[in-house]
Write a protein that holds these residues in place. Sequence first.
Motif, short mmCIF file in Angstrom:
data_model
loop_
_atom_site.label_atom_id
_atom_site.label_comp_id
_atom_site.label_asym_id
_atom_site.label_seq_id
_atom_site.Cartn_x
_atom_site.Cartn_y
_atom_site.Cartn_z
N ASP A 258 0.86 -1.18 0.00
CA ASP A 258 0.00 0.00 0.00
C ASP A 258 0.90 1.23 0.00
OD1 ASP A 258 -2.20 -1.67 2.28
OD2 ASP A 258 -2.33 -1.54 0.10
N VAL A 259 0.89 2.02 -1.09
CA VAL A 259 1.76 3.18 -1.26
C VAL A 259 0.94 4.45 -1.05
CG1 VAL A 259 3.32 4.39 -2.83
CG2 VAL A 259 3.16 1.89 -2.91
N ALA A 281 2.10 7.56 -7.25
CA ALA A 281 2.17 6.92 -8.57
C ALA A 281 3.60 6.81 -9.07
CB ALA A 281 1.31 7.70 -9.57
N SER A 282 4.44 7.81 -8.77
CA SER A 282 5.85 7.76 -9.19
C SER A 282 6.57 6.58 -8.54
CB SER A 282 6.56 9.07 -8.82
OG SER A 282 6.07 10.14 -9.57
N VAL A 283 6.29 6.36 -7.25
CA VAL A 283 6.92 5.23 -6.56
C VAL A 283 6.43 3.90 -7.14
CG1 VAL A 283 7.05 4.01 -4.35
CG2 VAL A 283 7.37 6.48 -4.44
N LYS A 284 5.12 3.81 -7.42
CA LYS A 284 4.59 2.58 -8.03
C LYS A 284 5.25 2.32 -9.37
CE LYS A 284 0.40 0.23 -9.60
NZ LYS A 284 -1.07 0.26 -9.67
N THR A 285 5.40 3.36 -10.20
CA THR A 285 6.05 3.21 -11.50
C THR A 285 7.46 2.67 -11.34
OG1 THR A 285 4.73 5.00 -12.45
CG2 THR A 285 6.79 4.45 -13.58
N TYR A 286 8.20 3.20 -10.36
CA TYR A 286 9.57 2.74 -10.13
C TYR A 286 9.60 1.26 -9.74
CZ TYR A 286 14.34 2.60 -8.29
OH TYR A 286 15.64 2.28 -8.07
N LEU A 287 8.69 0.86 -8.81
CA LEU A 287 8.67 -0.53 -8.35
C LEU A 287 8.30 -1.49 -9.48
CD1 LEU A 287 6.93 -0.07 -4.87
CD2 LEU A 287 9.37 -0.29 -5.34
N VAL A 288 7.33 -1.08 -10.32
CA VAL A 288 6.91 -1.93 -11.45
C VAL A 288 8.05 -2.11 -12.43
CG1 VAL A 288 5.35 -2.10 -13.43
CG2 VAL A 288 4.47 -1.42 -11.19
N LYS A 289 8.81 -1.00 -12.69
CA LYS A 289 9.95 -1.09 -13.60
C LYS A 289 11.02 -2.05 -13.06
CE LYS A 289 9.60 3.42 -15.88
NZ LYS A 289 10.25 4.74 -16.09
N LYS A 290 11.08 -2.20 -11.73
CA LYS A 290 12.05 -3.09 -11.11
C LYS A 290 11.54 -4.52 -10.99
CE LYS A 290 15.46 -0.22 -10.34
NZ LYS A 290 16.81 -0.43 -10.88
N GLY A 291 10.33 -4.79 -11.50
CA GLY A 291 9.86 -6.17 -11.56
C GLY A 291 8.73 -6.52 -10.62
N VAL A 292 8.25 -5.60 -9.78
CA VAL A 292 7.13 -5.89 -8.88
C VAL A 292 5.84 -5.85 -9.70
CG1 VAL A 292 5.92 -5.24 -6.77
CG2 VAL A 292 8.38 -4.84 -6.96
#
Length: 339
Positions: A258-259, A281-292
Motif C-alpha cells: 500500500d503506497v 504513482a511515481s513510486v509505483k512506476t519505479y517498483l513496477v519497472k524493477k519487476g514488482v
Amino acid sequence: MKKTGMRIALTAALLGMTAAQASEFDGGWIGGKVGSNSSSMTGVDTQRATGYGIEGGYNWNMGGFLLGVDGFADSNSKKTHNPGAVNYGSTVYGLDAKLGLPADKWLPYAKLGYAHTGGNGAASAIGGSAVHYGVGVEYKFAPNWSVLGEYTGGSGKSGATKLNNNNLSLGINYYFGGTAAAPAPVAAPVAVKEEPKAAPVAAPAPVKETWKTLLEDKPVRIEGANFDTNSAKLRSTSFQKLNEVVEFANKYKDARLDVTGHTDNRGSKAYNQKLSERRAASVKTYLVKKGVVASRITTKGYGFDQPVADNKTTEGRAQNRRVEIRSVLKEEKKVRVTE
C-alpha cells in the motif's frame, strides 16, 4: 514601432511575474521547431515563408521559477518581395536567457538575448547582430518530452538597410535524464518499523490439547522517498531504499504493498492532494519497472493531512514531502490449543 512596443511590453510583463510552484522542466534539453516566418527589408514589403529551427539548452529550478539558457539556429525559406521582385530568405543564430513560471506540466516563459540576423539570396549582403526576444508556452506530456508554441523576433542592419525577422512556430523538445532528480538536501533516513498484533485468543473449554498452525498479520511500514518542493520526481537518494522494497517484495511473494503519498503544507489543499497522488504513482512506476507486479501495489494520496514533522521549518517540510509503503505479511505461528 507600435508592434515592437507591444512585444517588448509583453516580454517585460512575463519577466516581472512571480510564482510559488517548482519546475519539472529543469535539466538539459534539445529540440526542433517549424512554423511561419515573417520577414521584411527596408524598401520592400513583408512576406511570409516557412521557417525551421533547432535549439538546445539547460534549465535550473530556482524554487518558484525557472532560469535557463537557450542556444538556437533558425533558417527561413526564400520568398519574392516587392517592389523589384527581390528574392531572399534569412537565417538567425544566437543565445537567449530564459525566465519561466512553471505550473505543474505547463511552462509559460520569456526569452531575451543576442542574435545574428542575416539575409541570403538577393539580401546576402544584409545582416547584423542585435537584441533577440521571444515568448512562448511549453507543455510536458511525458517525463522526457514536451511540446511548445513560441513567438520570436529580431533584426539585422547593414548601413541604412534593416532586415526584420519574426517567427511563429511549434516545436518538440527532448529532456535528458528522465525522472532523475536534481541535487537536493539529504532526505530524512528511511526506517522499517514492525507493529506486531496480539495473538488470537484460544478457544475456551479445553477438552483435548493439541498444536495448531495459525497465520498472523505482521504489518511492516517503510517510510521515506522524499521529494523536491511541488515535484513528483523521485530523488536519487531514494533509489537505494526503494530497491530494498523491491527485495522485500521478491522475498515475500504474497505481500501486497500500500503506497501513500504526502506533501508539506504550502499551496492549496486541492493542489497538494493531486501532488500526493502523483508522488505515490511515481513510486509505483519505479517498483513496477524493477519487476514488482503492478496488481500487488495500491496507491493513495493524503495531501498535507498527515505530517510527520514541523511544516514551519525547511527540514520538517522536507520530511513531510514523502511516500510511505506499508505491507501486511502472513506469518505462520504454531500455538497450543484445546479442542
